[in-house]
Every structure is written in structure tokens, then in C-alpha cells.
Design a protein around this motif. Structure first.
Motif, PDB file in Angstrom:
ATOM      1  N   PHE A 149       0.845  -1.197   0.000  1.00  0.00           N
ATOM      2  CA  PHE A 149       0.000   0.000   0.000  1.00  0.00           C
ATOM      3  C   PHE A 149       0.878   1.244   0.000  1.00  0.00           C
ATOM      4  N   ARG A 150       0.265   2.346  -0.359  1.00  0.00           N
ATOM      5  CA  ARG A 150       1.007   3.596  -0.481  1.00  0.00           C
ATOM      6  C   ARG A 150       1.306   4.204   0.895  1.00  0.00           C
ATOM      7  N   ASN A 151       2.322   5.049   0.934  1.00  0.00           N
ATOM      8  CA  ASN A 151       2.642   5.818   2.127  1.00  0.00           C
ATOM      9  C   ASN A 151       1.432   6.617   2.601  1.00  0.00           C
ATOM     10  N   HIS A 152       1.212   6.651   3.911  1.00  0.00           N
ATOM     11  CA  HIS A 152       0.163   7.450   4.554  1.00  0.00           C
ATOM     12  C   HIS A 152      -1.254   6.947   4.298  1.00  0.00           C
ATOM     13  N   SER A 153      -1.416   5.862   3.539  1.00  0.00           N
ATOM     14  CA  SER A 153      -2.770   5.379   3.280  1.00  0.00           C
ATOM     15  C   SER A 153      -3.322   4.575   4.456  1.00  0.00           C
ATOM     16  N   ILE A 154      -2.434   4.207   5.391  1.00  0.00           N
ATOM     17  CA  ILE A 154      -2.866   3.499   6.593  1.00  0.00           C
ATOM     18  C   ILE A 154      -2.326   4.235   7.819  1.00  0.00           C
ATOM     19  N   GLN A 155      -3.197   4.477   8.794  1.00  0.00           N
ATOM     20  CA  GLN A 155      -2.797   4.994  10.097  1.00  0.00           C
ATOM     21  C   GLN A 155      -3.277   4.036  11.173  1.00  0.00           C
ATOM     22  N   PRO A 168       6.291   2.763   6.797  1.00  0.00           N
ATOM     23  CA  PRO A 168       5.967   3.009   8.208  1.00  0.00           C
ATOM     24  C   PRO A 168       4.525   3.497   8.370  1.00  0.00           C
ATOM     25  N   ILE A 169       3.839   2.951   9.356  1.00  0.00           N
ATOM     26  CA  ILE A 169       2.457   3.336   9.623  1.00  0.00           C
ATOM     27  C   ILE A 169       2.453   4.288  10.820  1.00  0.00           C
ATOM     28  N   PRO A 170       2.094   5.559  10.629  1.00  0.00           N
ATOM     29  CA  PRO A 170       2.104   6.506  11.755  1.00  0.00           C
ATOM     30  C   PRO A 170       0.996   6.200  12.759  1.00  0.00           C
ATOM     31  N   CYS A 171       1.253   6.526  14.034  1.00  0.00           N
ATOM     32  CA  CYS A 171       0.283   6.280  15.102  1.00  0.00           C
ATOM     33  C   CYS A 171      -0.264   7.599  15.638  1.00  0.00           C
ATOM     34  N   ALA A 172      -1.527   7.582  16.030  1.00  0.00           N
ATOM     35  CA  ALA A 172      -2.194   8.792  16.496  1.00  0.00           C
ATOM     36  C   ALA A 172      -1.980   9.045  17.983  1.00  0.00           C
ATOM     37  N   ALA A 173      -1.902   7.979  18.784  1.00  0.00           N
ATOM     38  CA  ALA A 173      -1.810   8.117  20.239  1.00  0.00           C
ATOM     39  C   ALA A 173      -0.347   8.055  20.693  1.00  0.00           C
ATOM     40  N   PRO A 174      -0.054   8.435  21.945  1.00  0.00           N
ATOM     41  CA  PRO A 174       1.316   8.332  22.460  1.00  0.00           C
ATOM     42  C   PRO A 174       1.811   6.888  22.426  1.00  0.00           C
ATOM     43  N   SER A 175       3.132   6.702  22.339  1.00  0.00           N
ATOM     44  CA  SER A 175       3.710   5.361  22.313  1.00  0.00           C
ATOM     45  C   SER A 175       3.503   4.676  23.663  1.00  0.00           C
ATOM     46  N   PHE A 176       3.568   3.338  23.669  1.00  0.00           N
ATOM     47  CA  PHE A 176       3.402   2.578  24.903  1.00  0.00           C
ATOM     48  C   PHE A 176       4.466   2.968  25.930  1.00  0.00           C
ATOM     49  N   LYS A 177       5.680   3.221  25.470  1.00  0.00           N
ATOM     50  CA  LYS A 177       6.759   3.592  26.388  1.00  0.00           C
ATOM     51  C   LYS A 177       6.428   4.903  27.103  1.00  0.00           C
ATOM     52  N   GLU A 178       5.926   5.875  26.340  1.00  0.00           N
ATOM     53  CA  GLU A 178       5.564   7.166  26.924  1.00  0.00           C
ATOM     54  C   GLU A 178       4.432   7.004  27.928  1.00  0.00           C
TER      55      GLU A 178
END
Length: 334
Positions: free
Chosen positions: A276-282, A298-308
Motif C-alpha cells: 500500500f502507499r505511504n500514509h494510506s494506513i494509520q 511506516p504506519i504513523p500512530c495517532a496516540a502516544p507510544s506505549f513507552k511514553e
């Protein structure tokens, strides 16, 4: 008076004031303090006198003992035990939380223990008794849902501070970084609109009417052609997902509403060589700020990371231990 008797009593006295009383409340009498903490009247009187001298208590003749201020209990006064309960036994899930927790407790006397298993009936009072009997000074719960409200209330009733990675709106069990499902999902929907997508498929483990779906839908509903939620636990979800992923158009965007959906879609892409194309999946959340798989952008995430989130969950407990209150603005919700 031997320190081995007095110092643990004084610490317990401070903790009792921190956990059970507010400024202005009437405290126990000297006799009741002696009975409650199983010490002599002389020890009880000495402890009250010291706290009165420090401005914590006020002993008023014929009126009683009153709380003037919360003690500032330093971490060095008592070694703390922190138990992390995870319903997801996959280390890939709970290890990022642990990294954040260990980062927060470094150089502090805190013992961290992880118990990761299914736990069976997590909605029963027996489960609450199990948590209390762990003897922990604080609990972090991961991947628990609102059906655990009863046992968690029992834990709170037993004066054990507990925080969760999921917001329980009916209880003061609060994540330190308020993972506001609606807000983060709305932000993800808005950003995908800006990328030019106007047809959306949302995959999630939860039933359709959840805040992540509603937040995303509200962001795109006036400017999209269609939005469809696929619950991955349903019988036909596999064939539906493969069909959607294999026939994605330039205007098609996909939002993965939870951790389970990430695994599900990533495994399908890998197994069936779907690209799939870049940015087509979040995605909503993951262990890092972005999801990385071989041959997949890379699939960007909306919420803070688990570590944070792990770091701030732990910070909430440590603030509770030292000051007696959750940090603001969480205290306002409590």
C-alpha cells in the motif's frame, strides 16, 4: 524508644493520613491510633507530637486531632512495590510499557513486578481480592476493560492506588497520559482527509460504537464518500479484509483502531504480499511512534507510544505515593 518500633509506625501514620484523610478532617484519637496501629499509647503520643510540630496535625484540647496538611513523604522513607498486571501475555505488548516504567523509577527505591496472563474472570470480586493480596503499594493495569470496574473499585476501597492504560469514566482509575480515544482518533481522521482520502475502512477488535470509531467518523463524515467499520472478530472479517486490502484505490484510507487490528492487518499484508502507499494506513497505538514491517511503509500512530504511557502511568503512582494526590488535572476527575 527503639527506632525499629517508632519509625515504621511514623511512616504508617503518614501514609494513613495521605490515603484516607483530607485537610480539615478530624483524625483518630490517641487511644484509637494506638489500637489501629497496634502500638503503645506512648508511641502514639510521640508520633502525633512530631506531626504537630511539623504542621501536619493539630491537637486541640477537648476538640480532637485534625489534619492541617498532607505529609510530604519522600521515596526514601519506604521501598515501594509496583505490580504491572497485563491481560496481554505477549512481551511485545507489555515490554514497551516496562521500558517507560523503569525509566521513571531509575534511582528510586521501587521494585517492579510483571504478571502477564489471562486472569480468567476479571469482573469478579474474587479478582479484586487477588489483586489486594498481592501486597503491592501500587498497581498498573494494562489491557483491562470496563467489566473490571467492580474488582478495581474493591482495590481502591482497600487504599491501593491503581492506574490504567484505558480510561474508566466511572472510576478514578486514570491513565497518566489521558489516552483520549476520541481526540486522537479525530486527529487521525482529520490528517487523512488532508492527505486526500475520502473513502475509509476502519478495523478494530471492539464493537463498532466505541470512541475511536466515533472520533474518526466525526472528523471525516461531512467530507468523505463512505466510512465502514470492520470488527475483526466477526466471522467474515478475514475475507472482507483481504478484499479491501487487495483493491485499495488512491482515495482509500485505512485506520487501525487498536493493537489487535495492527497485528491482524500486518499479518495479512505479509502473508498475501499486499502493498500500500505511504500514509494510506494509520493506526491508533503501538509500542513506538510508528509501525515498521518488512516491505511495508511506516504506519504513523495517532496516540502516544506505549513507552511514553508507561512512563507517565508510573509517574502518576509516584506522585500519589509522595503527595497523597494524583497529579493535576487528573485529580480534578477523581
Amino acid at each position: 524508644m527503639p527506632k525499629i518500633i517508632y519509625e515504621p509506625f511514623l511512616e504508617a501514620l503518614k501514609l494513613d493520613i495521605i490515603n484516607r484523610y483530607k485537610v480539615g478532617d478530624r483524625y483518630l484519637s490517641i487511644r484509637n491510633i494506638a489500637v489501629h496501629f497496634q502500638v503503645s499509647l506512648q508511641t502514639a503520643q510521640k508520633g502525633v507530637k512530631e506531626l504537630c510540630e511539623n504542621g501536619i496535625l493539630s491537637a486541640r484540647q477537648k476538640s480532637g486531632i485534625f489534619v492541617l496538611a498532607k505529609p510530604n513523604l519522600t521515596m526514601e522513607e519506604s521501598r515501594k512495590s509496583l505490580v504491572v498486571l497485563s491481560r496481554n501475555s505477549n512481551p511485545q505488548f507489555y515490554k514497551p510499557f516496562l521500558e517507560g516504567i523503569h525509566q521513571r523509577v531509575v534511582a528510586n527505591p521501587v521494585d517492579v513486578k510483571v504478571i502477564a496472563e489471562d486472569f480468567g474472570d476479571v469482573g469478579s470480586l474474587r479478582f479484586g481480592e487477588y489483586i489486594v493480596n498481592l501486597g503491592a503499594d501500587g498497581i498498573i493495569s494494562l489491557n483491562f476493560f470496563p467489566e473490571s470496574a467492580l474488582p478495581f473499585y474493591y482495590v481502591l476501597h482497600n487504599q491501593i492506588p491503581i492506574v490504567s492504560d484505558i480510561i474508566f469514566d466511572t472510576l478514578p482509575i486514570l491513565p497518566a497520559v489521558q489516552t483520549d480515544n476520541y481526540k486522537h482518533a479525530f486527529k487521525a481522521g482529520y490528517s487523512m482527509l488532508q492527505e486526500g482520502f475520502d473513502e475509509f475502512f476502519l478495523f478494530g477488535f471492539y464493537p463498532k460504537e466505541n470512541k475511536r470509531y466515533l472520533g474518526f467518523k466525526d472528523a471525516v463524515k461531512y467530507k468523505c464518500r463512505s466510512i465502514q467499520y470492520i470488527r475483526i472478530s466477526e466471522f467474515e472479517s478475514l475475507s472482507t479484509a483481504i478484499s479491501i486490502l487487495s483493491n485499495m484505490q488512491e482515495h482509500t484510507g485505512i485506520f487501525l483502531c487498536d493493537y489487535s487490528a495492527v497485528h491482524y492487518i500486518a499479518s495479512l499484508c505479509s502473508r498475501y504480499m499486499i502493498k500500500f502507499r505511504n500514509h494510506s494506513i494509520q493506526a491508533y497505538d503501538w509500542e513506538d511512534d510508528a509501525i515498521k514491517y518488512p516491505n511495508v511503509p511506516p504506519i504513523p500512530c495517532a496516540a502516544p507510544s506505549f513507552k511514553e504511557i508507561g512512563y507517565h502511568l508510573c509517574d502518576t503512582l509516584m506522585t500519589k505515593w509522595t503527595s497523597g494526590d494524583y497529579p493535576m488535572p487528573l485529580q480534578r476527575k477523581v
